[in-house]
Design a protein around this motif. Structure first.
Motif, mmCIF file in Angstrom:
data_model
loop_
_atom_site.group_PDB
_atom_site.id
_atom_site.type_symbol
_atom_site.label_atom_id
_atom_site.label_comp_id
_atom_site.label_asym_id
_atom_site.label_seq_id
_atom_site.Cartn_x
_atom_site.Cartn_y
_atom_site.Cartn_z
ATOM 1 N N THR A 163 22.056 36.929 -49.234
ATOM 2 C CA THR A 163 22.084 35.576 -49.796
ATOM 3 C C THR A 163 22.282 34.561 -48.683
ATOM 4 O O THR A 163 23.116 34.744 -47.802
ATOM 5 C CB THR A 163 23.213 35.430 -50.830
ATOM 6 N N VAL A 164 21.491 33.501 -48.742
ATOM 7 C CA VAL A 164 21.614 32.394 -47.781
ATOM 8 C C VAL A 164 21.982 31.136 -48.562
ATOM 9 O O VAL A 164 21.363 30.823 -49.584
ATOM 10 C CB VAL A 164 20.297 32.170 -47.011
ATOM 11 N N GLU A 165 22.997 30.435 -48.094
ATOM 12 C CA GLU A 165 23.414 29.172 -48.714
ATOM 13 C C GLU A 165 23.554 28.128 -47.615
ATOM 14 O O GLU A 165 24.285 28.335 -46.655
ATOM 15 C CB GLU A 165 24.732 29.353 -49.464
ATOM 16 N N ALA A 203 15.077 28.668 -47.006
ATOM 17 C CA ALA A 203 16.243 29.524 -47.228
ATOM 18 C C ALA A 203 15.814 30.922 -47.664
ATOM 19 O O ALA A 203 16.451 31.924 -47.311
ATOM 20 C CB ALA A 203 17.157 28.897 -48.288
ATOM 21 N N LEU A 204 14.726 31.020 -48.410
ATOM 22 C CA LEU A 204 14.235 32.312 -48.890
ATOM 23 C C LEU A 204 13.778 33.197 -47.734
ATOM 24 O O LEU A 204 14.081 34.400 -47.685
ATOM 25 C CB LEU A 204 13.085 32.073 -49.869
ATOM 26 N N VAL A 205 13.051 32.614 -46.798
ATOM 27 C CA VAL A 205 12.589 33.381 -45.631
ATOM 28 C C VAL A 205 13.779 33.869 -44.817
ATOM 29 O O VAL A 205 13.810 35.018 -44.351
ATOM 30 C CB VAL A 205 11.647 32.526 -44.763
ATOM 31 N N GLU A 206 14.781 33.015 -44.648
ATOM 32 C CA GLU A 206 15.972 33.420 -43.904
ATOM 33 C C GLU A 206 16.707 34.546 -44.619
ATOM 34 O O GLU A 206 17.222 35.481 -43.982
ATOM 35 C CB GLU A 206 16.895 32.225 -43.715
ATOM 36 N N ALA A 207 16.746 34.491 -45.950
ATOM 37 C CA ALA A 207 17.413 35.549 -46.719
ATOM 38 C C ALA A 207 16.686 36.886 -46.548
ATOM 39 O O ALA A 207 17.323 37.944 -46.432
ATOM 40 C CB ALA A 207 17.475 35.163 -48.195
ATOM 41 N N LEU A 208 15.354 36.854 -46.514
ATOM 42 C CA LEU A 208 14.596 38.091 -46.314
ATOM 43 C C LEU A 208 14.847 38.656 -44.920
ATOM 44 O O LEU A 208 14.976 39.873 -44.745
ATOM 45 C CB LEU A 208 13.104 37.831 -46.531
ATOM 46 N N GLU A 209 14.919 37.795 -43.929
ATOM 47 C CA GLU A 209 15.198 38.264 -42.565
ATOM 48 C C GLU A 209 16.573 38.922 -42.484
ATOM 49 O O GLU A 209 16.746 39.945 -41.815
ATOM 50 C CB GLU A 209 15.101 37.086 -41.586
ATOM 51 N N ARG A 210 17.541 38.338 -43.166
ATOM 52 C CA ARG A 210 18.882 38.937 -43.172
ATOM 53 C C ARG A 210 18.880 40.280 -43.895
ATOM 54 O O ARG A 210 19.543 41.234 -43.469
ATOM 55 C CB ARG A 210 19.877 37.993 -43.845
ATOM 56 N N PRO A 235 24.385 9.195 -49.510
ATOM 57 C CA PRO A 235 23.425 10.128 -50.110
ATOM 58 C C PRO A 235 23.953 11.551 -50.273
ATOM 59 O O PRO A 235 23.553 12.255 -51.196
ATOM 60 C CB PRO A 235 22.243 10.091 -49.132
ATOM 61 N N GLY A 236 24.829 12.003 -49.380
ATOM 62 C CA GLY A 236 25.383 13.350 -49.504
ATOM 63 C C GLY A 236 24.363 14.444 -49.227
ATOM 64 O O GLY A 236 23.325 14.224 -48.589
ATOM 65 N N THR A 237 24.642 15.630 -49.735
ATOM 66 C CA THR A 237 23.785 16.792 -49.493
ATOM 67 C C THR A 237 23.547 17.556 -50.787
ATOM 68 O O THR A 237 24.206 17.324 -51.791
ATOM 69 C CB THR A 237 24.425 17.753 -48.471
ATOM 70 N N SER A 238 22.595 18.460 -50.734
ATOM 71 C CA SER A 238 22.343 19.406 -51.814
ATOM 72 C C SER A 238 22.543 20.819 -51.273
ATOM 73 O O SER A 238 22.273 21.079 -50.099
ATOM 74 C CB SER A 238 20.924 19.258 -52.370
ATOM 75 N N THR A 239 23.019 21.700 -52.128
ATOM 76 C CA THR A 239 23.207 23.095 -51.745
ATOM 77 C C THR A 239 21.966 23.897 -52.115
ATOM 78 O O THR A 239 21.562 23.916 -53.281
ATOM 79 C CB THR A 239 24.427 23.700 -52.449
ATOM 80 N N VAL A 240 21.370 24.535 -51.120
ATOM 81 C CA VAL A 240 20.209 25.388 -51.352
ATOM 82 C C VAL A 240 20.669 26.837 -51.246
ATOM 83 O O VAL A 240 21.226 27.241 -50.222
ATOM 84 C CB VAL A 240 19.093 25.106 -50.321
ATOM 85 N N ARG A 241 20.436 27.601 -52.300
ATOM 86 C CA ARG A 241 20.873 28.993 -52.330
ATOM 87 C C ARG A 241 19.679 29.890 -52.637
ATOM 88 O O ARG A 241 18.952 29.663 -53.595
ATOM 89 C CB ARG A 241 21.965 29.187 -53.377
ATOM 90 N N ALA A 242 19.486 30.928 -51.816
ATOM 91 C CA ALA A 242 18.388 31.871 -52.020
ATOM 92 C C ALA A 242 18.913 33.289 -51.828
ATOM 93 O O ALA A 242 19.651 33.561 -50.884
ATOM 94 C CB ALA A 242 17.240 31.600 -51.059
ATOM 95 N N THR A 243 18.536 34.174 -52.733
ATOM 96 C CA THR A 243 18.953 35.576 -52.669
ATOM 97 C C THR A 243 17.720 36.472 -52.692
ATOM 98 O O THR A 243 16.802 36.251 -53.492
ATOM 99 C CB THR A 243 19.862 35.937 -53.858
ATOM 100 N N VAL A 244 17.698 37.459 -51.820
ATOM 101 C CA VAL A 244 16.600 38.420 -51.752
ATOM 102 C C VAL A 244 17.160 39.829 -51.894
ATOM 103 O O VAL A 244 18.104 40.202 -51.193
ATOM 104 C CB VAL A 244 15.823 38.302 -50.423
ATOM 105 N N ALA A 245 16.613 40.585 -52.810
ATOM 106 C CA ALA A 245 16.919 42.015 -52.961
ATOM 107 C C ALA A 245 15.656 42.796 -52.586
ATOM 108 O O ALA A 245 14.581 42.534 -53.142
ATOM 109 C CB ALA A 245 17.338 42.341 -54.397
ATOM 110 N N ALA A 246 15.776 43.690 -51.629
ATOM 111 C CA ALA A 246 14.603 44.398 -51.116
ATOM 112 C C ALA A 246 14.888 45.883 -50.943
ATOM 113 O O ALA A 246 16.016 46.303 -50.664
ATOM 114 C CB ALA A 246 14.155 43.795 -49.784
ATOM 115 N N THR A 247 13.826 46.656 -51.135
ATOM 116 C CA THR A 247 13.885 48.104 -50.909
ATOM 117 C C THR A 247 12.880 48.454 -49.816
ATOM 118 O O THR A 247 11.703 48.091 -49.904
ATOM 119 C CB THR A 247 13.565 48.875 -52.187
ATOM 120 N N PHE A 248 13.382 49.135 -48.771
ATOM 121 C CA PHE A 248 12.535 49.524 -47.642
ATOM 122 C C PHE A 248 12.417 51.048 -47.585
ATOM 123 O O PHE A 248 13.342 51.779 -47.979
ATOM 124 C CB PHE A 248 13.146 49.040 -46.323
#
Length: 236
Positions: free
Chosen positions: A32-34, A150-157, A220-233
């Motif tokens: 998960t990347v946040e 964020a999704l690409v970073e989650a896959l790399e992790r 303006p502040g910020t927004s939280t972006v959260r992406a989770t990847v579940a993978a089987t290798f």
């Protein structure tokens, strides 16, 4: 001959589980990347409401003032041609003593791509004739791009984690067999409250004043972006 066939069939049965085990060696991981992404867009809603003794008179003055609000919004920095949209129009009867009046109202929503100037936009709209405002609300303009990064970073992790597990198990990491993803983009409320003002108060000498005569401060502040990847290798 029959005995030889039976022996071969029995040998094939014993070998099948071992082969399947070799093919089905996998490792499943989740990552998960946040991250906090600056809000680059703001939205403000203006409303013009007026009461007159006739329907047409009430609607006319609302139309005139709303055009002025739209013109002020379109001349504000960060507001493009497609960033202004009008809402519903209403005209209704209101009892005011023996003689009823009619209240007309219409709203307009303005998006600005310079959220730091949202306070100036509010002040300009009120000065042009808006009787009330709502906002600004801040958000990320390109939500898809922020989420995809964020999704690409989650896959790399996830792949890095799977590689560590494969090495620890004495295997080599193979290609991904399955990948599933989930996540969202959540706006984080800014420290400053939403700006609300109406030019309805009466000051000295009967002159109307507004809480938004000066540009209200905004963050303006910020927004939280959260992406989770579940993978089987596969493991090789």
């Amino acid at each position: 001959m029959r005995r030889l066939v039976l022996l071969l069939a029995f040998a094939a049965t014993l070998a099948a589980p071992a082969t399947a085990f070799a093919v089905d060696r996998t490792v499943s991981v989740e990552a998960t990347v946040e991250r906090e992404v600056p809000n680059d867009t703001a939205e403000v809603r203006f409303t013009v409401s007026k009461e007159r003794h006739g329907r047409a008179a009430a609607l006319h003055i609302v139309a005139v003032r709303l055009r002025a609000v739209i013109a002020a919004a379109q001349s504000s920095p960060g507001v493009g041609p497609g960033d202004v949209s009008t809402g519903s129009i209403s005209v209704r009867r209101v009892e005011r003593g023996k003689r009823p009046v009619y209240r007309a109202s219409e709203s307009v929503t303005v998006v600005t791509h310079r959220p730091e100037n949202a306070g100036e936009l509010v002040a300009a709209g009120v000065a042009a004739g808006a009787t009330s405002t709502r906002g600004p609300s801040f958000f990320v303009g390109d939500r898809e791009a922020a989420y995809n990064a964020a999704l690409v970073e989650a896959l790399e992790r996830a792949k890095a984690k799977a590689g560590l597990l494969a090495t620890a198990a004495g295997a080599t990491l193979g290609p991904a067999i399955t990948i599933t993803e989930s996540g969202n983009v959540i706006p984080v409320p800014a420290d400053a409250p939403a700006v609300k003002c109406s030019p309805s108060s009466v000051g000295k000498r009967g002159a109307k004043s507004s809480a938004c005569e000066a540009s209200p401060p905004v963050k303006p502040g910020t927004s939280t972006v959260r992406a989770t990847v579940a993978a089987t290798f596969a493991l090789e």
